[in-house]
Design a protein around this motif. Structure first.
Motif, mmCIF file in Angstrom:
data_model
loop_
_atom_site.group_PDB
_atom_site.id
_atom_site.type_symbol
_atom_site.label_atom_id
_atom_site.label_comp_id
_atom_site.label_asym_id
_atom_site.label_seq_id
_atom_site.Cartn_x
_atom_site.Cartn_y
_atom_site.Cartn_z
ATOM 1 N N ARG A 28 6.192 4.503 11.314
ATOM 2 C CA ARG A 28 6.179 3.898 12.643
ATOM 3 C C ARG A 28 4.840 4.145 13.341
ATOM 4 N NH1 ARG A 28 10.322 2.687 16.129
ATOM 5 N NH2 ARG A 28 11.397 2.102 14.213
ATOM 6 N N TYR A 29 4.321 5.356 13.204
ATOM 7 C CA TYR A 29 3.015 5.673 13.784
ATOM 8 C C TYR A 29 1.920 4.767 13.222
ATOM 9 C CZ TYR A 29 4.583 10.088 15.947
ATOM 10 O OH TYR A 29 5.200 11.036 16.724
ATOM 11 N N LEU A 30 2.041 4.443 11.921
ATOM 12 C CA LEU A 30 0.991 3.676 11.249
ATOM 13 C C LEU A 30 1.058 2.175 11.522
ATOM 14 C CD1 LEU A 30 0.792 5.434 7.779
ATOM 15 C CD2 LEU A 30 -1.143 4.989 9.293
ATOM 16 N N GLU A 31 2.151 1.705 12.066
ATOM 17 C CA GLU A 31 2.341 0.265 12.239
ATOM 18 C C GLU A 31 1.194 -0.428 12.977
ATOM 19 O OE1 GLU A 31 6.147 -0.523 13.901
ATOM 20 O OE2 GLU A 31 7.222 -0.253 12.000
ATOM 21 N N PRO A 32 0.631 0.149 14.054
ATOM 22 C CA PRO A 32 -0.458 -0.556 14.738
ATOM 23 C C PRO A 32 -1.677 -0.813 13.862
ATOM 24 C CG PRO A 32 0.427 1.191 16.124
ATOM 25 C CD PRO A 32 1.022 1.380 14.764
ATOM 26 N N ALA A 33 -1.880 0.038 12.844
ATOM 27 C CA ALA A 33 -3.061 -0.115 11.989
ATOM 28 C C ALA A 33 -2.809 -1.020 10.799
ATOM 29 C CB ALA A 33 -3.527 1.254 11.496
ATOM 30 N N MET A 34 -1.559 -1.282 10.482
ATOM 31 C CA MET A 34 -1.230 -1.973 9.239
ATOM 32 C C MET A 34 -1.636 -3.445 9.226
ATOM 33 S SD MET A 34 2.481 -0.187 8.531
ATOM 34 C CE MET A 34 3.038 -1.488 7.422
ATOM 35 N N SER A 35 -1.870 -4.018 10.383
ATOM 36 C CA SER A 35 -2.280 -5.416 10.437
ATOM 37 C C SER A 35 -3.785 -5.591 10.258
ATOM 38 C CB SER A 35 -1.856 -6.041 11.778
ATOM 39 O OG SER A 35 -2.476 -5.368 12.862
ATOM 40 N N LEU A 95 0.045 15.621 10.308
ATOM 41 C CA LEU A 95 -1.303 15.084 10.490
ATOM 42 C C LEU A 95 -1.347 14.083 11.640
ATOM 43 C CD1 LEU A 95 -4.149 15.226 9.280
ATOM 44 C CD2 LEU A 95 -3.531 13.319 7.788
ATOM 45 N N PHE A 96 -0.316 13.275 11.747
ATOM 46 C CA PHE A 96 -0.274 12.264 12.797
ATOM 47 C C PHE A 96 0.155 12.867 14.132
ATOM 48 C CE2 PHE A 96 -0.148 10.030 8.845
ATOM 49 C CZ PHE A 96 -0.920 8.896 9.077
ATOM 50 N N ASP A 97 1.014 13.876 14.087
ATOM 51 C CA ASP A 97 1.359 14.580 15.324
ATOM 52 C C ASP A 97 0.157 15.324 15.882
ATOM 53 O OD1 ASP A 97 3.971 13.779 15.573
ATOM 54 O OD2 ASP A 97 4.822 15.510 14.529
ATOM 55 N N GLY A 98 -0.639 15.905 14.970
ATOM 56 C CA GLY A 98 -1.809 16.662 15.408
ATOM 57 C C GLY A 98 -2.995 15.807 15.780
ATOM 58 N N HIS A 99 -2.984 14.537 15.343
ATOM 59 C CA HIS A 99 -4.082 13.612 15.643
ATOM 60 C C HIS A 99 -3.472 12.290 16.103
ATOM 61 C CE1 HIS A 99 -5.718 16.557 12.795
ATOM 62 N NE2 HIS A 99 -6.860 16.397 13.429
ATOM 63 N N PRO A 100 -3.014 12.241 17.339
ATOM 64 C CA PRO A 100 -2.290 11.054 17.820
ATOM 65 C C PRO A 100 -3.111 9.767 17.781
ATOM 66 C CG PRO A 100 -2.834 12.549 19.626
ATOM 67 C CD PRO A 100 -3.113 13.292 18.362
ATOM 68 N N ASP A 101 -4.445 9.878 17.747
ATOM 69 C CA ASP A 101 -5.288 8.685 17.684
ATOM 70 C C ASP A 101 -5.623 8.285 16.247
ATOM 71 O OD1 ASP A 101 -5.406 8.521 20.472
ATOM 72 O OD2 ASP A 101 -7.120 9.874 20.579
ATOM 73 N N LEU A 102 -5.042 8.971 15.257
ATOM 74 C CA LEU A 102 -5.397 8.718 13.867
ATOM 75 C C LEU A 102 -5.169 7.268 13.451
ATOM 76 C CD1 LEU A 102 -6.421 9.699 11.174
ATOM 77 C CD2 LEU A 102 -4.136 10.589 10.661
#
Length: 243
Positions: free
Chosen positions: A167-174, A112-119
């Motif tokens: 790791r992909y989700l880290e920017p959103a976790m804050s 899901l994250f590979d297919g939607h890099p801006d997720l």
């Protein structure tokens, strides 16, 4: 006849007619009539009461079963023979259209994250706009994740995928409103909820999730399938730990 199931459910939760009435937003005398005269409440009141007591409404009021069964059948939008058959446009439209709740329960969900890099950025934006975003990933250190990787024939790669997704989700976790937890449950289904739509990907023993069917349900008032799967999500969420 009195509704002894409702009486017992209230007692089992250590609640009272008053506390149930307060939660539902009605007079305690109405709750007393539900019990003593076996009255069937209005739909919204049934939902609130059954959720508060942690008991299925059909168990408390069996007369609504036919209505619930008919609505539940109508909740199924379509069936896909494997995850790759789900149109990319459907994933995109569900993600973009969600405004109140996004809930994801997976071991890794890396596709899901590979297919939607801006997720991750999209999830952060939705949270800033008031949406609730909850993501449950498999704990890479948990024995259950290692076992599932072996069952799928990919060994430690499953745990590695879970680490990459985190790791992909880290920017959103804050961002307030975005919550991530790790779980070590036996995962019978991956669940992807976007407001009133949910995609359920059953797990078949010995096959990777991507090779298994996907069911698309849409919530309907009075039905139980959508709510049934979301109770499963809530159960896993309560057992998870902060990432």
């Amino acid at each position: 006849m009195a509704n002894e199931r409702l009486r017992a459910a209230i007692s089992a939760k250590d609640e009272t007619l008053q506390t149930l009435a307060d939660h539902v937003g009605i007079d305690p005398k109405s709750v007393e009539r539900w019990i003593s005269k076996d009255r069937t409440p209005h739909r919204n009141h049934r939902w609130k009461a059954s959720k508060f007591l942690g008991v299925d409404e059909v168990y408390l009021w069996p007369t609504v079963k036919e209505q619930a069964d008919t609505a539940s059948t109508s909740e199924l939008i379509t069936y896909y023979p494997h995850r790759g058959a789900v149109p990319a446009s459907l994933w995109s439209s569900l993600i973009e259209g969600a405004t109140s709740q996004v809930e994801i329960l997976v071991y890794a969900g890396l596709f899901l994250f590979d297919g939607h890099p801006d997720l991750p950025d999209e999830l952060a934006d939705k949270a800033r706009a008031g949406a609730q975003v909850r993501v449950l990933l498999g704990d890479p250190e948990a024995p259950m994740i290692r076992q599932r990787g072996e069952e799928e024939g990919i060994g430690s790669d499953l745990a590695a995928r879970a680490r990459i997704t985190r790791r992909y989700l880290e920017p959103a976790m804050s961002v307030p409103g975005v919550e991530l937890r790790l779980h070590d449950t036996i995962l019978y289904n991956s669940i992807y909820r976007f407001d009133d739509d949910v995609l359920v990907n059953p797990h078949v023993l010995g096959a990777p999730a991507g090779q298994n069917p996907v069911l698309h349900f849409r919530y309907l008032p009075g039905a139980r399938t959508f709510r049934h799967y979301m109770r499963s999500f809530d159960y896993a969420w309560e057992r998870g730990r902060p990432a």
